[in-house]
Design a protein around this motif. Structure first.
Motif, PDB file in Angstrom:
ATOM      1  N   PRO A 306       0.874  -1.323  -0.075  1.00 20.41           N
ATOM      2  CA  PRO A 306      -0.010  -0.184   0.026  1.00 20.41           C
ATOM      3  C   PRO A 306       0.871   1.360   0.200  1.00 20.41           C
ATOM      4  N   SER A 307       2.238   1.093   0.349  1.00 15.05           N
ATOM      5  CA  SER A 307       3.045   2.353   0.700  1.00 15.05           C
ATOM      6  C   SER A 307       3.543   2.608  -0.699  1.00 15.05           C
ATOM      7  N   TRP A 308       3.577   1.826  -1.865  1.00 14.48           N
ATOM      8  CA  TRP A 308       4.153   1.738  -3.182  1.00 14.48           C
ATOM      9  C   TRP A 308       3.464   2.767  -4.001  1.00 14.48           C
ATOM     10  N   PRO A 309       4.081   3.731  -4.907  1.00 14.49           N
ATOM     11  CA  PRO A 309       3.368   4.685  -5.792  1.00 14.49           C
ATOM     12  C   PRO A 309       2.365   4.030  -6.659  1.00 14.49           C
ATOM     13  N   GLU A 310       1.428   4.436  -7.216  1.00 14.97           N
ATOM     14  CA  GLU A 310       0.521   3.630  -8.130  1.00 14.97           C
ATOM     15  C   GLU A 310       1.041   3.939  -9.333  1.00 14.97           C
ATOM     16  N   SER A 311       1.942   4.600  -9.832  1.00 18.03           N
ATOM     17  CA  SER A 311       2.225   4.832 -11.073  1.00 18.03           C
ATOM     18  C   SER A 311       3.816   5.283 -10.978  1.00 18.03           C
ATOM     19  N   GLU A 312       4.709   5.341 -12.341  1.00 19.56           N
ATOM     20  CA  GLU A 312       5.858   5.865 -12.488  1.00 19.56           C
ATOM     21  C   GLU A 312       5.649   7.355 -12.236  1.00 19.56           C
ATOM     22  N   PRO A 313       6.800   8.025 -11.787  1.00 15.33           N
ATOM     23  CA  PRO A 313       6.654   9.544 -11.615  1.00 15.33           C
ATOM     24  C   PRO A 313       6.082  10.500 -12.647  1.00 15.33           C
ATOM     25  N   ARG A 314       5.114  11.187 -12.395  1.00 17.62           N
ATOM     26  CA  ARG A 314       4.484  11.951 -13.207  1.00 17.62           C
ATOM     27  C   ARG A 314       4.444  13.482 -12.440  1.00 17.62           C
ATOM     28  N   ASP A 315       3.859  13.709 -11.618  1.00 18.93           N
ATOM     29  CA  ASP A 315       3.803  14.996 -11.140  1.00 18.93           C
ATOM     30  C   ASP A 315       5.095  15.534 -10.798  1.00 18.93           C
ATOM     31  N   GLY A 316       5.253  16.960 -11.400  1.00 15.54           N
ATOM     32  CA  GLY A 316       6.551  17.537 -11.409  1.00 15.54           C
ATOM     33  C   GLY A 316       7.585  17.057 -12.489  1.00 15.54           C
ATOM     34  N   VAL A 317       7.289  15.801 -13.188  1.00 17.12           N
ATOM     35  CA  VAL A 317       7.979  15.611 -14.156  1.00 17.12           C
ATOM     36  C   VAL A 317       7.782  16.141 -15.497  1.00 17.12           C
ATOM     37  N   GLY A 318       8.286  17.176 -15.801  1.00 15.38           N
ATOM     38  CA  GLY A 318       8.044  17.760 -16.905  1.00 15.38           C
ATOM     39  C   GLY A 318       8.197  17.124 -18.445  1.00 15.38           C
ATOM     40  N   ALA A 319       9.153  16.355 -18.326  1.00 11.01           N
ATOM     41  CA  ALA A 319       9.440  15.446 -19.679  1.00 11.01           C
ATOM     42  C   ALA A 319       8.035  14.177 -19.797  1.00 11.01           C
ATOM     43  N   TRP A 320       7.402  13.896 -18.711  1.00 11.28           N
ATOM     44  CA  TRP A 320       6.568  12.869 -18.972  1.00 11.28           C
ATOM     45  C   TRP A 320       5.447  13.487 -19.760  1.00 11.28           C
ATOM     46  N   ASP A 389      22.995  -2.503 -15.797  1.00 17.99           N
ATOM     47  CA  ASP A 389      23.786  -2.313 -17.337  1.00 17.99           C
ATOM     48  C   ASP A 389      23.240  -1.119 -17.741  1.00 17.99           C
ATOM     49  N   HIS A 390      22.226  -0.364 -17.302  1.00 14.97           N
ATOM     50  CA  HIS A 390      21.666   1.036 -17.602  1.00 14.97           C
ATOM     51  C   HIS A 390      20.353   1.261 -17.110  1.00 14.97           C
ATOM     52  N   GLY A 391      19.978   2.516 -17.306  1.00 14.69           N
ATOM     53  CA  GLY A 391      18.761   2.843 -16.554  1.00 14.69           C
ATOM     54  C   GLY A 391      17.633   2.613 -17.650  1.00 14.69           C
ATOM     55  N   PHE A 392      16.532   3.295 -17.599  1.00 16.46           N
ATOM     56  CA  PHE A 392      15.173   3.118 -18.300  1.00 16.46           C
ATOM     57  C   PHE A 392      14.377   4.315 -18.440  1.00 16.46           C
ATOM     58  N   GLN A 393      13.473   4.455 -19.270  1.00 18.96           N
ATOM     59  CA  GLN A 393      12.380   5.397 -19.351  1.00 18.96           C
ATOM     60  C   GLN A 393      11.038   4.972 -19.332  1.00 18.96           C
ATOM     61  N   LEU A 394      10.242   5.579 -18.974  1.00 19.69           N
ATOM     62  CA  LEU A 394       8.838   5.217 -18.834  1.00 19.69           C
ATOM     63  C   LEU A 394       7.877   6.633 -18.994  1.00 19.69           C
ATOM     64  N   GLY A 395       7.836   6.707 -20.338  1.00 13.97           N
ATOM     65  CA  GLY A 395       6.979   7.959 -20.675  1.00 13.97           C
ATOM     66  C   GLY A 395       7.865   9.389 -20.812  1.00 13.97           C
ATOM     67  N   GLN A 396       9.110   9.360 -20.521  1.00 12.36           N
ATOM     68  CA  GLN A 396       9.750  10.579 -20.648  1.00 12.36           C
ATOM     69  C   GLN A 396       9.823  10.869 -22.167  1.00 12.36           C
ATOM     70  N   PHE A 397       9.650  12.128 -22.493  1.00 12.23           N
ATOM     71  CA  PHE A 397       9.720  12.558 -23.738  1.00 12.23           C
ATOM     72  C   PHE A 397       8.836  11.655 -24.802  1.00 12.23           C
ATOM     73  N   ASN A 398       7.711  11.129 -24.015  1.00 16.59           N
ATOM     74  CA  ASN A 398       6.661  10.314 -24.766  1.00 16.59           C
ATOM     75  C   ASN A 398       7.123   9.198 -25.335  1.00 16.59           C
TER      76      ASN A 398
END
Length: 650
Positions: A306-320, A389-398
């Motif tokens: 229940p303490s985990w976020p319901e989505s990837e970071p969106r609020d305040g993430v201008g690139a999303w 081995d590297h990071g990831f993107q989830l909606g950044q710059f669409n």
């Protein structure tokens, strides 16, 4: 950041080698973590009911049933955990940055982060699988191992000349020059050594098919190029002790890859210690998680605290899901991206959750391996490292998913380390790259890369002097390699000469479209998780729902909208200066498959003040107000590193 950073200092300017580290490191309050929760863990379906043999929580390593006299061992054991696509900036990594500091890996946080050191500025040199892993194995930058065309006639070599990798790894140096026994379990490279399609295959004096599947320097080999989560297959060599013959091992639909990798790794460690408790070992443990298609273990498919976020970071993430106007000053393929539809956004959130669920099994794996070493009495003589081995993107710059871009969410990763002489709960701020891991492992083992017959010139630097702050507690070979009674002075010199800039390099692979679909158009046989992998976000029901298709399996009548990951413009070199807070990148359109790209015809530039612009929204390189002298200095600094090799690299 009005004053431009100069050309980074090279190792030729350093003093002796790379305190009393306390003078250069931050420290947090450490505590002894409690025993882990008993999540099921085991081979395949047995993991539903499996448990732990004992607690893996003793930071001091006072395990019972010791199999060796730790104080007499001259060389340390080393265990390296390497995940795939595990981002740091978007949450789910270390240090945790989700609200409240929540993490899907609480056992790892207790054992390796609070029980060891956390690097706060760890980056990969190339943000895509095969080059990054090749760089980790060799300690070399991509421009020193790249080629035109594709090794083995497969684009998944991603422009790496793999003969410069297979035959020249730190594993080979540890075995042949350090007396180690070595085992590799899980993902190796995207193109395996026996996948060469040409005739005859070049061997570069090393690997040949007559030697079996494993490259030189690997005693036990249970490896694949990533494979499937469900019913994985592995190339095998040297696993007769586990009842598996050399060749190919096909598991069943009740087997989950992370559990298989973890169980075999722990079993191998037990075997090695039982056979010769004085021989040091290196365990390279590389589960598939959290790579696409993000399949959690069936026992975790609906898990969500229940303490985990319901989505990837969106609020305040201008690139999303940013607008066309916000993307206009970015590379052309990003500027042309469509907006994320509601369906695409929901898929991204499903993927975010399933990625965390895959990491729950990695948490089990790490805790189980550490617990095994604790039970065997190895904690005072074993170093543990954990990275991605590297990071990831989830909606950044669409961009719906994947990696391959220059931005912080693709290049910044975690690095945790624990072992003798490493202070529990400490933070290491020095800018570090994955090319630094090979020389670090070798130095901890007391192996000089220059004396290793099959190691090519290493571009990275050992971080061991900056990590092991209580050298007196380290094994003899480590103490000796770090300078013995002069260790503090050598560490101080290393800290003073350490780089402030990290370097990125990448070449276009393929567009890698991710397309939302009409689920009714997808063959039901492709939506059968937990019996097989599925490119779907909703996994609780069979057939699965909210599925996507990619570049390799596009069905035009089923596609709703497609989101490419990259175009041929996405060839870049870049520098990230930590103290100045800048990211500067240059692009050149083309295909490294067809011709060598040397960035002599740059057609686009980016410059960001990352300190003030976390999500890389304002490209200062395109502004008339940006000082041309600043851009010229950054250009010179960038190309100086692009041409570097060995000690000339920062």
């Amino acid at each position: 950041f009005s004053s431009p950073p100069g050309i980074p200092m090279t190792r030729r300017h350093a003093l002796l080698a790379c305190v009393t580290i306390v003078a250069f490191r931050q420290s947090t309050h450490a505590h002894v973590p409690t025993a882990p929760d008993k999540h099921g863990y085991g081979l395949g379906h047995e993991a539903y009911a499996g448990g732990y043999a004992g607690p893996a929580h003793d930071v001091q390593g006072h395990g019972e049933g010791k199999a060796r006299d730790e104080t007499s061992s001259s060389k340390p054991n080393i265990v390296f955990f390497l995940t795939d696509d595990q981002d740091q900036l978007l949450g789910g990594s270390f240090p945790p940055n989700s609200e409240g500091g929540v993490t899907p890996m609480p056992k790892t946080q207790a054992l390796l982060s609070k029980g060891g050191a956390t690097f706060t500025n760890m980056f990969v040199h190339t943000p895509v699988c095969n080059p990054s892993r090749s760089e980790t194995l060799t300690g070399r930058m991509l421009h020193n191992i790249k080629q035109t065309g594709n090794w083995g006639d497969s684009k998944w070599s991603m422009h790496v000349n793999e003969d410069l990798v297979h035959n020249h790894t730190f594993l080979r140096a540890l075995k042949e020059d350090g007396g180690y026994t070595t085992g590799l379990f899980g993902k190796y490279l995207n193109v395996m050594p026996d996948q060469w399609a040409g005739s005859p295959k070049p061997t570069d004096g090393g690997y040949s098919s007559s030697q079996g599947n494993a490259p030189p320097g690997i005693d036990v080999w249970m490896a694949n190029p990533g494979g499937d989560y469900i019913a994985p297959e592995f190339e095998t060599q040297g696993m007769e002790w586990y009842g598996v013959a050399d060749g190919t091992w096909s598991t069943g639909s009740s087997d989950y890859t992370t559990a298989v990798v973890g169980n075999v790794s722990s079993a191998w460690i037990r075997k090695v210690v039982a056979e010769d408790p004085t021989r040091p070992f290196f365990a390279y443990i590389a589960p598939k998680a959290a790579h696409e298609p993000f399949m959690p273990a069936p026992w975790y498919v609906d898990a969500w605290d229940p303490s985990w976020p319901e989505s990837e970071p969106r609020d305040g993430v201008g690139a999303w899901n940013s607008t066309a106007a916000e993307r206009a000053d970015h590379p052309s393929d990003i500027a042309a991206q469509p907006m994320l539809t509601e369906q695409a956004a929901d898929m991204v959130s499903d993927i975010f959750k399933n990625r965390w669920r895959t990491l729950m099994s990695v948490d089990d794996l790490i805790a189980s391996v550490v617990n095994t070493c604790d039970e065997l009495g190895l904690m005072k003589n074993t170093y543990f490292f954990y990275s991605s081995d590297h990071g990831f993107q989830l909606g950044q710059f669409n961009i719906m998913m994947d990696k391959r871009r220059v931005y912080e969410w693709d290049t910044r990763v975690h690095l945790l380390a624990r072992g003798p002489g490493i202070s529990a709960g400490s933070l290491v701020p020095f800018p570090t790259m994955n090319i630094d891991l090979a020389p670090t492992f070798l130095e901890l083992a007391g192996v000089d890369p220059q004396d290793a017959a099959h190691m090519n010139t290493i571009d990275g630097r050992s971080v061991a002097p900056l990590l092991v702050d209580n050298v007196a507690s380290a094994p003899y070979s480590t103490r000796h390699a770090l300078g013995g009674t002069d260790a503090a002075e050598r560490a101080a010199a290393c800290a003073l000469s350490w780089r402030d800039t990290v370097f990125f390099e990448y070449y276009f692979v393929n567009s890698n479209d991710k397309c939302t679909t009409n689920d009714k158009c997808i063959n039901p046989m492709q939506k059968r998780y937990p019996y097989a992998d599925a490119d779907c976000g909703k996994l609780s029901d069979v057939p699965n729902r909210e599925c996507w298709v990619g570049s390799e399996s596009r069905v035009p009548m089923c596609e709703t909208l497609c989101y490419p990951t990259e175009s041929k413009q996405n060839n870049f070199i870049a520098i990230r200066n930590i103290s100045a807070g800048t990211l500067y990148a240059e692009y050149q359109r083309g295909s490294q498959t067809d011709e060598m790209i040397e960035f002599t015809d740059v057609d686009f530039k980016e410059l960001y003040n990352v300190t003030a612009d976390t999500w890389h929204m304002d490209n200062l390189a395109v502004l008339d107000s940006t000082d041309p002298m600043l851009l010229a200095t950054l250009h010179d600094s960038l190309h100086a590193i692009f041409e570097c090799t060995g000690d000339a690299c920062p």
